[in-house]
Scaffold this motif. Structure first.
Motif, mmCIF file in Angstrom:
data_model
loop_
_atom_site.group_PDB
_atom_site.id
_atom_site.type_symbol
_atom_site.label_atom_id
_atom_site.label_comp_id
_atom_site.label_asym_id
_atom_site.label_seq_id
_atom_site.Cartn_x
_atom_site.Cartn_y
_atom_site.Cartn_z
ATOM 1 N N ALA A 104 12.862 0.571 2.185
ATOM 2 C CA ALA A 104 12.766 1.586 1.129
ATOM 3 C C ALA A 104 11.364 1.611 0.527
ATOM 4 C CB ALA A 104 13.785 1.302 0.045
ATOM 5 N N PRO A 105 10.935 2.776 0.097
ATOM 6 C CA PRO A 105 9.673 2.867 -0.632
ATOM 7 C C PRO A 105 9.721 1.927 -1.827
ATOM 8 C CG PRO A 105 10.462 5.041 -0.091
ATOM 9 C CD PRO A 105 11.553 4.092 0.285
ATOM 10 N N ARG A 106 8.602 1.316 -2.139
ATOM 11 C CA ARG A 106 8.664 0.265 -3.146
ATOM 12 C C ARG A 106 7.495 0.312 -4.117
ATOM 13 N NH1 ARG A 106 9.769 -3.900 0.472
ATOM 14 N NH2 ARG A 106 10.134 -2.212 1.902
ATOM 15 N N LEU A 107 7.733 -0.394 -5.222
ATOM 16 C CA LEU A 107 6.682 -0.571 -6.215
ATOM 17 C C LEU A 107 6.045 -1.931 -6.002
ATOM 18 C CD1 LEU A 107 8.267 0.451 -9.631
ATOM 19 C CD2 LEU A 107 6.308 1.512 -8.532
ATOM 20 N N VAL A 108 4.764 -2.013 -6.137
ATOM 21 C CA VAL A 108 4.136 -3.329 -6.166
ATOM 22 C C VAL A 108 3.412 -3.465 -7.496
ATOM 23 C CG1 VAL A 108 3.884 -3.608 -3.695
ATOM 24 C CG2 VAL A 108 2.120 -2.422 -4.958
ATOM 25 N N GLU A 109 3.426 -4.672 -8.042
ATOM 26 C CA GLU A 109 2.811 -4.898 -9.355
ATOM 27 C C GLU A 109 1.655 -5.872 -9.231
ATOM 28 O OE1 GLU A 109 6.572 -6.375 -11.199
ATOM 29 O OE2 GLU A 109 5.853 -5.114 -12.833
ATOM 30 N N TYR A 110 0.593 -5.578 -9.881
ATOM 31 C CA TYR A 110 -0.523 -6.523 -9.971
ATOM 32 C C TYR A 110 -0.818 -6.732 -11.441
ATOM 33 C CZ TYR A 110 -1.136 -5.264 -5.094
ATOM 34 O OH TYR A 110 -0.922 -5.034 -3.770
ATOM 35 N N GLY A 114 8.643 -6.881 -6.832
ATOM 36 C CA GLY A 114 9.449 -5.781 -7.334
ATOM 37 C C GLY A 114 9.725 -4.761 -6.260
ATOM 38 N N THR A 115 10.886 -4.818 -5.742
ATOM 39 C CA THR A 115 11.235 -3.774 -4.800
ATOM 40 C C THR A 115 12.501 -3.129 -5.302
ATOM 41 O OG1 THR A 115 12.680 -5.135 -3.474
ATOM 42 C CG2 THR A 115 10.335 -5.143 -2.920
ATOM 43 N N ARG A 116 12.560 -1.909 -5.072
ATOM 44 C CA ARG A 116 13.787 -1.210 -5.441
ATOM 45 C C ARG A 116 14.082 -0.195 -4.391
ATOM 46 N NH1 ARG A 116 14.707 1.678 -11.056
ATOM 47 N NH2 ARG A 116 16.498 2.587 -10.018
ATOM 48 N N GLY A 117 15.298 -0.047 -4.073
ATOM 49 C CA GLY A 117 15.646 0.922 -3.061
ATOM 50 C C GLY A 117 15.306 2.314 -3.545
ATOM 51 N N ALA A 118 14.869 3.125 -2.664
ATOM 52 C CA ALA A 118 14.680 4.512 -3.006
ATOM 53 C C ALA A 118 16.055 5.091 -3.201
ATOM 54 C CB ALA A 118 13.988 5.244 -1.885
ATOM 55 N N PRO A 119 16.164 6.194 -3.892
ATOM 56 C CA PRO A 119 17.465 6.808 -4.034
ATOM 57 C C PRO A 119 18.024 6.999 -2.618
ATOM 58 C CG PRO A 119 15.670 8.315 -4.582
ATOM 59 C CD PRO A 119 15.078 6.996 -4.411
ATOM 60 N N ALA A 120 19.016 6.575 -2.451
ATOM 61 C CA ALA A 120 19.454 6.611 -1.106
ATOM 62 C C ALA A 120 19.796 7.996 -0.561
ATOM 63 C CB ALA A 120 20.681 5.736 -0.908
ATOM 64 N N ALA A 121 19.405 6.105 -0.856
ATOM 65 C CA ALA A 121 19.930 6.256 0.268
ATOM 66 C C ALA A 121 21.338 5.606 0.760
ATOM 67 C CB ALA A 121 18.938 5.938 1.128
ATOM 68 N N GLY A 173 13.476 5.163 -9.827
ATOM 69 C CA GLY A 173 14.381 6.069 -9.119
ATOM 70 C C GLY A 173 14.047 7.522 -9.404
ATOM 71 N N ASP A 174 13.868 7.822 -10.698
ATOM 72 C CA ASP A 174 13.527 9.193 -11.078
ATOM 73 C C ASP A 174 12.176 9.588 -10.500
ATOM 74 O OD1 ASP A 174 15.813 9.457 -12.481
ATOM 75 O OD2 ASP A 174 14.928 8.833 -14.403
ATOM 76 N N PHE A 175 11.245 8.640 -10.576
ATOM 77 C CA PHE A 175 9.908 8.907 -10.054
ATOM 78 C C PHE A 175 9.982 9.270 -8.573
ATOM 79 C CE2 PHE A 175 6.749 6.810 -7.317
ATOM 80 C CZ PHE A 175 5.660 7.637 -7.553
ATOM 81 N N TYR A 176 10.703 8.453 -7.811
ATOM 82 C CA TYR A 176 10.707 8.711 -6.367
ATOM 83 C C TYR A 176 11.394 10.030 -6.035
ATOM 84 C CZ TYR A 176 10.488 8.145 -1.443
ATOM 85 O OH TYR A 176 10.185 8.368 -0.130
ATOM 86 N N LYS A 177 12.487 10.287 -6.746
ATOM 87 C CA LYS A 177 13.194 11.555 -6.510
ATOM 88 C C LYS A 177 12.282 12.743 -6.794
ATOM 89 C CE LYS A 177 17.534 10.283 -8.098
ATOM 90 N NZ LYS A 177 18.593 10.473 -9.067
ATOM 91 N N ALA A 178 11.572 12.686 -7.924
ATOM 92 C CA ALA A 178 10.694 13.793 -8.301
ATOM 93 C C ALA A 178 9.549 13.926 -7.303
ATOM 94 C CB ALA A 178 10.144 13.563 -9.707
ATOM 95 N N MET A 179 9.009 12.758 -6.884
ATOM 96 C CA MET A 179 7.888 12.803 -5.968
ATOM 97 C C MET A 179 8.319 13.370 -4.608
ATOM 98 S SD MET A 179 5.706 9.898 -4.238
ATOM 99 C CE MET A 179 6.860 10.115 -2.913
ATOM 100 N N PHE A 180 9.493 12.919 -4.169
ATOM 101 C CA PHE A 180 9.983 13.407 -2.877
ATOM 102 C C PHE A 180 10.247 14.915 -2.942
ATOM 103 C CE2 PHE A 180 12.966 14.305 0.486
ATOM 104 C CZ PHE A 180 12.436 13.588 1.545
ATOM 105 N N ALA A 181 10.849 15.330 -4.044
ATOM 106 C CA ALA A 181 11.155 16.759 -4.179
ATOM 107 C C ALA A 181 9.873 17.582 -4.164
ATOM 108 C CB ALA A 181 11.933 17.001 -5.476
ATOM 109 N N THR A 222 4.417 13.937 -8.989
ATOM 110 C CA THR A 222 5.780 14.310 -9.360
ATOM 111 C C THR A 222 5.885 15.711 -9.942
ATOM 112 O OG1 THR A 222 5.424 13.385 -11.537
ATOM 113 C CG2 THR A 222 6.407 11.937 -9.901
ATOM 114 N N GLY A 223 4.769 16.259 -10.402
ATOM 115 C CA GLY A 223 4.853 17.549 -11.073
ATOM 116 C C GLY A 223 5.327 17.414 -12.518
#
Lengths: 305, 439
Positions: free
Chosen positions: B101-107, B126-133, B283-291, B412-413
């Motif tokens: 899944a697309p993920r966040l990395v933190e520094y 920090g990994t989080r699944g993208a909205p699934a999926a 989750g919201d970020f990825y959804k908006a970005m994908f859209a 994301t717009g």
């Protein structure tokens, strides 16, 4: 001087597509591979031309050597040291750009194999001064067969209508000048006809049909690769038949054997048949210098025949 | 209620496959419920393990209605026998999803006043699944609709029929008579698959077996077959669906990246630095970005979300799957004695009828380039930083926050002003310019 030769237009258009493709289509194409492809094509062309021009002079020298070694010192023919004119660098550049547009590879060596074999095919596979493989197509197939890391991405252009217009417009300009629009028309016409039959038989809606035909890769192939006037049949009637045969083979390979790069294999397989077509229907051979004058090619053809 | 609409919107097309010249092979499918049920449409997930002409296909079962109403129809290229079908482990799909899944990395920025000031990465996390999926084979059971039952067997909690048909109306009538709800308009599509000599894989749940198995949800179905056709029919699932459907495809290959040949394959935007607050709303970020990316590409491309060699990855982007897990996902070309490459490609396709008229066709390439959807959070240093470098660092933050906000807005717009409000206020913002020299 610039843009006087019709091939300059072709180089310009292919470079434009390359820039567009990299800029707008998210390609995985690496700049270093472009440099390798262009460099290899030009160097191979220079070397091969040099070798080809030396050979006719070298041959009598060798024969002399054997014939006269017994009694007298051989007379050497020094013509071969004279500088040779190179006039096919444009063609080599076109081949290189076509390879960059179509072929993808992981390693330099693959691109070198493809580019050098593409150019060499012109010198090796020729009969009566006419080569019958399209150089770029030969290079692509050679890389697909001989290396393990080459591939072609048929979906890379997508199916936007404005690409179709761009290809048709630029391709049309070149084809009008060289008088080979008939090949494109015969190929696309036959292919579209076969796909239409299949579409009706399977009962798909027509948007499926248009989606299949609007593929940018298919149009680029039909307008820029299959029309190379130097390697395709000379007579118009034979070009019609020849292009239709390629369309049929490409159709079968795609729909029965599920080969996504079927058009390239079809052209490769049927390229040698050019000789047969030229034998069956004779016509003056194409020459680039021929079209670079003011007269259009068909007009010149009329004057000659 | 409009049961048909709901049913149809549920038709998930699954999967793909194959067809070779003499015997046509291909899959595609849809759910057909036997009663009016409230169903939910989620992203379908498919694993395709593919090498040469061999394929093992795993279809995740995301059916959420009443199990007794479950029924699935998938066109398949040849008659599958019992040993070619099995029930997979649902955890494998979750595992693959989390892994790719697309993920966040933190520094975390270091203390700018520390001896050697450098912004080196301290932690990537920090990994989080993208909205699934009951097996009984009943060949050539001919009836008046031109439908033949080629095979009948049970696997796990599923009762499976393999049907062949000569004529789509007959097949439709047969399915309806046997209690399956077929969406209107299916007959014409069934026709195209019948003409390609495909068979139909029909699965229902055996309630007795399901209760015995003790599982809460239906498990994935796996099929193995051999064919040069490498495709995923999506048309059946779209018959009357108006909304876009999401499909996540995990393709495992020994060779390299897999791409779609009849649509463009495009990488999702990646490697952007975005504001730290996104961590709470990834989750919201990825959804908006994908859209946004989906709209920008005119809704007609397949997105590449992940591509990685997982058998010998160094570095690995996540804990790689072990050999048992790979086997569970259908990887058939490796075992303990012959290790081999496994390259995973994760494609995310959001499709609608008007933009995706054709089934998805794939090809494996030798492309070894790694790719992941990856978004970077950089936490600013929070402590006191009174040295000169520290002052400079603090001043540079304002510019960085603004850059991150703009990245986020572009991806994301979202409204840039809303984003700015959520950003931390840099202390140096109100600092007069003369302090730079008259400190």
């Amino acid at each position: 001087m610039l843009l006087k030769d019709i091939r300059d237009y072709q180089i310009l258009f292919l470079s434009l597509f390359l820039v567009l493709g990299i800029g707008t289509r998210d390609w995985t194409l690496r700049p270093d591979l472009i440099v390798v492809a262009i460099g290899t094509c030009l160097i191979t062309q220079l070397l091969a031309e040099r070798a080809a021009s030396i050979w006719p002079h070298l041959k009598p020298n060798i024969q002399n050597l054997f014939a006269q070694s017994k009694n007298s010192s051989p007379k050497l023919n020094f013509d071969l040291l004279k500088p040779q004119k190179t006039n096919s660098l444009r063609s080599a550049a076109i081949t290189a750009l076509s390879l960059c547009l179509l072929l993808r590879a992981e390693h330099y060596t693959t691109m070198i194999v493809a580019a050098s074999l593409a150019i060499l095919s012109k010198f090796i596979f020729q009969i009566g001064q006419k080569h019958f493989f399209n150089p770029a197509n030969f290079g692509i197939i050679a890389a697909l067969i001989l290396t393990k890391d080459a591939w072609v991405s048929p979906g890379q252009w997508g199916e936007d209508w404005w690409y179709a217009l761009l290809f048709a417009g630029t391709g049309g300009m070149v084809l009008k000048r060289v008088g080979r629009w008939d090949t494109t028309a015969a190929f696309l016409g036959s292919y579209a006809f076969l796909e239409a039959i299949r579409n009706i038989w399977l009962g798909w809606t027509w948007d499926v049909y248009f989606h299949r035909l609007m593929s940018g890769s298919l149009l680029l192939f039909a307008l820029f690769m299959i029309t190379d006037p130097r390697s395709i049949p000379n007579a118009r009637i034979s070009r019609f038949v020849w292009a239709a045969c390629i369309a049929l083979l490409a159709f079968i390979l795609r729909n029965q054997f599920f080969i996504s790069t079927s058009i390239f294999w079809a052209l490769f397989a049927l390229a040698p048949s050019t000789l047969l077509f030229d034998y069956l229907w004779s016509a003056p051979r194409f020459s680039w210098s021929f079209v670079n004058g003011r007269l259009s090619f068909p007009r010149r053809q009329e004057l000659i025949t | 209620m409009k049961p048909f609409r709901i049913l149809i919107s549920l038709l998930l097309t699954f999967v793909a496959v194959i067809c070779f010249a003499p015997t046509a092979w291909a899959f595609c499918g849809f759910y057909v419920a036997k009663a009016d049920t409230k169903l939910y449409n989620k992203a379908s997930q498919v694993i395709i393990a593919h090498d040469g002409n061999r394929t093992i296909l795993t279809m995740a079962n995301d059916y959420q209605g009443d199990v007794k109403d479950f029924a699935l129809v998938v066109p398949v290229p040849v008659v599958l026998q019992k040993e070619q079908v099995r029930v997979g482990d649902p955890k494998i799909i979750e595992r693959l999803d989390a892994f790719s899944a697309p993920r966040l990395v933190e520094y975390f920025d270091e203390d700018p006043c520390a001896e050697d000031y450098d912004m080196s990465r301290r932690q990537g996390a920090g990994t989080r699944g993208a909205p699934a999926a009951s097996e009984s084979r009943n060949r050539n059971e001919q009836n008046s609709f031109g439908v033949t039952i080629e095979a009948r067997f049970s696997v796990g909690e599923y009762d499976i029929l393999i049907l062949s048909a000569t004529e789509s109306n007959g097949l439709q009538t047969w399915l309806i008579r046997n209690g399956y709800k077929i969406p209107t308009g299916a007959a014409q599509l069934l026709q195209t698959y019948i003409r390609q000599n495909m068979k139909f894989f029909v699965a229902k749940v055996n309630l007795g077996e399901f209760q015995k198995s003790g599982y809460q949800l239906l498990r994935p179905l796996q099929m193995a077959y051999e064919s040069p056709r490498f495709m995923l029919p999506i048309r059946l699932g779209m018959i009357n669906a108006s909304a876009a459907q999401d499909l996540i495809i995990y393709i495992l290959s020994p060779k390299g990246q897999t791409e779609v040949t009849n649509y463009r394959t495009v990488k999702v935007p990646s490697d952007s630095e975005i504001p730290v607050f996104v961590k709470k709303e990834f989750g919201d970020f990825y959804k908006a970005m994908f859209a946004k990316a989906y709209t920008q590409e005119d809704q007609k491309v397949a997105f590449l979300e992940y591509a990685w060699d997982i058998s010998n990855c160094d570095p690995c982007s996540a804990e790689p799957l072990n050999q048992e897990e790979l086997k569970g996902a259908g990887v058939f070309w490796i075992n303990s004695s012959t290790p081999g490459n496994v390259f995973i490609t994760r494609l995310h396709v959001r499709y609608t009828r008007d933009k995706f008229p054709e089934d998805l066709m794939f090809q494996e390439t030798s492309n070894q380039q790694n790719f992941q959807g990856r978004y970077i959070l950089r936490h600013p240093f929070e402590g006191e930083a009174n040295c000169q470098a520290g002052q400079q660092y603090k001043r540079s933050l304002a510019e960085r926050f603004e850059r991150e906000a703009q990245n986020l807005a572009k991806l994301t717009g979202w409204n840039i002003n809303d984003i700015r409000k959520k950003q931390p206020v840099s202390q140096s913002e109100s600092r007069p310019f003369w302090r730079n020299i008259w400190n």
